[in-house]
Motif scaffolding. Structure first.
Motif, PDB file in Angstrom:
ATOM      1  N   LYS A   1       4.508   9.177 -18.949  1.00  0.00           N
ATOM      2  CA  LYS A   1       5.179   7.947 -18.513  1.00  0.00           C
ATOM      3  C   LYS A   1       5.411   7.928 -17.006  1.00  0.00           C
ATOM      4  N   TYR A   2       5.621   9.113 -16.424  1.00  0.00           N
ATOM      5  CA  TYR A   2       5.880   9.156 -14.986  1.00  0.00           C
ATOM      6  C   TYR A   2       4.648   8.749 -14.178  1.00  0.00           C
ATOM      7  N   GLY A   3       3.491   9.189 -14.626  1.00  0.00           N
ATOM      8  CA  GLY A   3       2.250   8.798 -13.962  1.00  0.00           C
ATOM      9  C   GLY A   3       1.964   7.321 -14.150  1.00  0.00           C
ATOM     10  N   LYS A   4       2.263   6.806 -15.339  1.00  0.00           N
ATOM     11  CA  LYS A   4       2.023   5.388 -15.617  1.00  0.00           C
ATOM     12  C   LYS A   4       2.903   4.501 -14.743  1.00  0.00           C
ATOM     13  N   ILE A   5       4.173   4.891 -14.621  1.00  0.00           N
ATOM     14  CA  ILE A   5       5.099   4.107 -13.795  1.00  0.00           C
ATOM     15  C   ILE A   5       4.672   4.135 -12.329  1.00  0.00           C
ATOM     16  N   ALA A   6       4.318   5.338 -11.841  1.00  0.00           N
ATOM     17  CA  ALA A   6       3.902   5.473 -10.445  1.00  0.00           C
ATOM     18  C   ALA A   6       2.628   4.676 -10.177  1.00  0.00           C
ATOM     19  N   LYS A   7       1.711   4.676 -11.125  1.00  0.00           N
ATOM     20  CA  LYS A   7       0.464   3.929 -10.972  1.00  0.00           C
ATOM     21  C   LYS A   7       0.743   2.436 -10.873  1.00  0.00           C
ATOM     22  N   GLN A   8       1.661   1.943 -11.686  1.00  0.00           N
ATOM     23  CA  GLN A   8       1.995   0.518 -11.673  1.00  0.00           C
ATOM     24  C   GLN A   8       2.604   0.120 -10.329  1.00  0.00           C
ATOM     25  N   ARG A   9       3.523   0.940  -9.821  1.00  0.00           N
ATOM     26  CA  ARG A   9       4.142   0.634  -8.534  1.00  0.00           C
ATOM     27  C   ARG A   9       3.118   0.721  -7.400  1.00  0.00           C
ATOM     28  N   SER A  10       2.202   1.686  -7.488  1.00  0.00           N
ATOM     29  CA  SER A  10       1.140   1.804  -6.479  1.00  0.00           C
ATOM     30  C   SER A  10       0.233   0.583  -6.498  1.00  0.00           C
ATOM     31  N   LEU A  11      -0.027   0.070  -7.704  1.00  0.00           N
ATOM     32  CA  LEU A  11      -0.856  -1.138  -7.843  1.00  0.00           C
ATOM     33  C   LEU A  11      -0.187  -2.320  -7.159  1.00  0.00           C
ATOM     34  N   HIS A  12       1.116  -2.454  -7.353  1.00  0.00           N
ATOM     35  CA  HIS A  12       1.850  -3.541  -6.696  1.00  0.00           C
ATOM     36  C   HIS A  12       1.774  -3.402  -5.178  1.00  0.00           C
ATOM     37  N   ASN A  13       1.973  -2.193  -4.683  1.00  0.00           N
ATOM     38  CA  ASN A  13       1.903  -1.966  -3.236  1.00  0.00           C
ATOM     39  C   ASN A  13       0.529  -2.315  -2.691  1.00  0.00           C
ATOM     40  N   ASN A  14      -0.495  -1.976  -3.453  1.00  0.00           N
ATOM     41  CA  ASN A  14      -1.868  -2.262  -3.039  1.00  0.00           C
ATOM     42  C   ASN A  14      -2.084  -3.764  -2.849  1.00  0.00           C
ATOM     43  N   TYR A  15      -1.608  -4.554  -3.787  1.00  0.00           N
ATOM     44  CA  TYR A  15      -1.829  -5.996  -3.729  1.00  0.00           C
ATOM     45  C   TYR A  15      -0.895  -6.704  -2.746  1.00  0.00           C
ATOM     46  N   LEU A  16       0.204  -6.066  -2.375  1.00  0.00           N
ATOM     47  CA  LEU A  16       1.147  -6.696  -1.448  1.00  0.00           C
ATOM     48  C   LEU A  16       0.833  -6.396   0.016  1.00  0.00           C
ATOM     49  N   THR A  17      -0.112  -5.507   0.258  1.00  0.00           N
ATOM     50  CA  THR A  17      -0.386  -5.053   1.626  1.00  0.00           C
ATOM     51  C   THR A  17      -0.731  -6.192   2.576  1.00  0.00           C
ATOM     52  N   LEU A  18      -1.693  -7.032   2.222  1.00  0.00           N
ATOM     53  CA  LEU A  18      -2.134  -8.098   3.125  1.00  0.00           C
ATOM     54  C   LEU A  18      -1.087  -9.194   3.302  1.00  0.00           C
ATOM     55  N   PRO A  19      -0.454  -9.676   2.219  1.00  0.00           N
ATOM     56  CA  PRO A  19       0.588 -10.702   2.421  1.00  0.00           C
ATOM     57  C   PRO A  19       1.725 -10.237   3.311  1.00  0.00           C
ATOM     58  N   VAL A  20       2.153  -8.973   3.164  1.00  0.00           N
ATOM     59  CA  VAL A  20       3.289  -8.507   3.973  1.00  0.00           C
ATOM     60  C   VAL A  20       2.905  -8.420   5.451  1.00  0.00           C
ATOM     61  N   LEU A  21       1.664  -8.092   5.743  1.00  0.00           N
ATOM     62  CA  LEU A  21       1.211  -8.064   7.137  1.00  0.00           C
ATOM     63  C   LEU A  21       1.276  -9.455   7.747  1.00  0.00           C
ATOM     64  N   PHE A  22       0.809 -10.446   6.997  1.00  0.00           N
ATOM     65  CA  PHE A  22       0.848 -11.821   7.507  1.00  0.00           C
ATOM     66  C   PHE A  22       2.287 -12.286   7.726  1.00  0.00           C
ATOM     67  N   LEU A  23       3.137 -12.042   6.739  1.00  0.00           N
ATOM     68  CA  LEU A  23       4.521 -12.519   6.828  1.00  0.00           C
ATOM     69  C   LEU A  23       5.276 -11.887   7.986  1.00  0.00           C
ATOM     70  N   MET A  24       5.048 -10.607   8.226  1.00  0.00           N
ATOM     71  CA  MET A  24       5.758  -9.930   9.308  1.00  0.00           C
ATOM     72  C   MET A  24       5.229 -10.336  10.682  1.00  0.00           C
ATOM     73  N   LEU A  25       4.039 -10.929  10.726  1.00  0.00           N
ATOM     74  CA  LEU A  25       3.480 -11.428  11.988  1.00  0.00           C
ATOM     75  C   LEU A  25       3.578 -12.943  12.090  1.00  0.00           C
ATOM     76  N   SER A  26       4.170 -13.578  11.089  1.00  0.00           N
ATOM     77  CA  SER A  26       4.169 -15.043  11.001  1.00  0.00           C
ATOM     78  C   SER A  26       4.935 -15.719  12.126  1.00  0.00           C
ATOM     79  N   ASN A  27       5.763 -14.968  12.837  1.00  0.00           N
ATOM     80  CA  ASN A  27       6.501 -15.543  13.959  1.00  0.00           C
ATOM     81  C   ASN A  27       5.560 -16.169  14.982  1.00  0.00           C
ATOM     82  N   HIS A  28       4.308 -15.722  15.003  1.00  0.00           N
ATOM     83  CA  HIS A  28       3.321 -16.220  15.969  1.00  0.00           C
ATOM     84  C   HIS A  28       2.548 -17.429  15.442  1.00  0.00           C
ATOM     85  N   TYR A  29       2.820 -17.862  14.214  1.00  0.00           N
ATOM     86  CA  TYR A  29       2.024 -18.930  13.614  1.00  0.00           C
ATOM     87  C   TYR A  29       2.902 -20.080  13.140  1.00  0.00           C
TER      88      TYR A  29
END
Length: 294
Positions: free
Chosen positions: A105-133
């Motif tokens: 279960k520990y590996g499954k939980i960590a994998k799920q959270r890693s998957l979320h981080n993977n998919y959130l990478t690009l949106p968070v970069l845009f949002l944190m730089l959005s002050n310029h747009y």
């Protein structure tokens, strides 16, 4: 509430509370029975993000809402690593060292959270730089744009994840992302009548109707609006000088004469030409005012 009217400590506390609540809600959803379904969980989490985006734009200005949404997302990603993924890894490693069979279960939980981080990478970069747009956050539909940015980020990551796993070549994701990007472009430049923006007075309409106005607007937004806006972005400026707002078409048109005098005919503005307005741009401001006034 008008966050700009709050005291600094109150504003900071509100921001921290907003970011903290975002993490708590996310973590509770992941630990709930809903967490047993990766797809179902991600759909619900997306719905929550859309709701948060909508709520933040009603609590903060568009610029601040985007930065807070980025901060919430970044906090989720960081907390996933330091509060879930690493601790779970330590438990598994400790079991292996002790010769025990690790609980999967520990590996499954960590994998799920890693998957979320993977998919959130690009949106968070845009949002944190959005002050310029400002075209992204300076519209009535900024929360919709933020929501679509998350979708585009997921589509791009899905393509690369699939390719790297050698499970296919989902080129449809690029077409879908392109379509969503076109929608974002439209939403950021949608006719003002749809956004409920205050129109210029009848006397100022002549300046909006000028053929020079599109170029003048770009000049003013690029050289003046960092100070003359509802939420100035220039360091050390917290309120628009003399209350002059130059971040909308109506605001620019209503201040046409002052722009002409202060930045066109004279070099009084910007102070010490800190934004490096060119002589060509000053000539444009002069031509715009004088020709429109005939």
């Amino acid at each position: 509430p008008n966050v700009l009217a709050m005291s600094v400590p109150t504003g900071i506390l509100l921001s921290l509370a907003t970011i903290g609540i975002g993490w708590v809600v996310y973590d509770l959803l992941c630990r709930s029975p809903l967490g047993n379904s990766d797809t179902g969980l991600m759909l619900v989490l997306y719905g929550v993000l859309v709701f948060i985006a909508w709520g933040l734009t009603h609590l903060f200005t568009g610029r601040a809402a985007f930065l807070h949404l980025g901060a919430i997302t970044a906090t989720i990603m960081s907390a996933n690593v330091f509060m879930v993924i690493i601790p779970n890894q330590k438990i598994v490693v400790a079991d292996l060292i002790a010769g025990r069979k690790p609980d999967p279960k520990y590996g499954k939980i960590a994998k799920q959270r890693s998957l979320h981080n993977n998919y959130l990478t690009l949106p968070v970069l845009f949002l944190m730089l959005s002050n310029h747009y400002p075209l992204a956050f300076g519209t009535e539909f900024n929360w919709v744009i933020a929501s679509l940015v998350f979708t585009i980020g997921v589509l791009i990551r899905h393509y690369f994840n699939t390719m790297h796993a050698r499970k296919g070549n989902p080129t449809w994701t690029w077409l879908a992302a392109a379509v969503l990007f076109v929608i974002i472009i439209w939403l950021s430049t949608v006719p003002k009548v749809l956004t409920g923006e205050v129109k210029a007075s009848s006397a100022a309409q002549v300046y909006v109707a000028s053929a020079h106005f599109p170029a003048v607007r770009d000049t003013v937004l690029g050289r003046c609006s960092m100070c003359h806006a509802r939420e100035p972005s220039y360091e050390g400026i917290y309120h628009a000088p003399k209350g002059v707002m130059l971040d909308t078409d109506a605001g620019i048109a209503e201040q046409a004469r002052e722009i002409y005098l202060q930045a066109g005919r004279s070099h009084a503005m910007p102070p010490a030409n800190v934004t490096h307005i060119t002589d060509k741009e000053r000539a444009l401001l002069v031509a715009w005012f004088e020709q429109a006034g005939k």
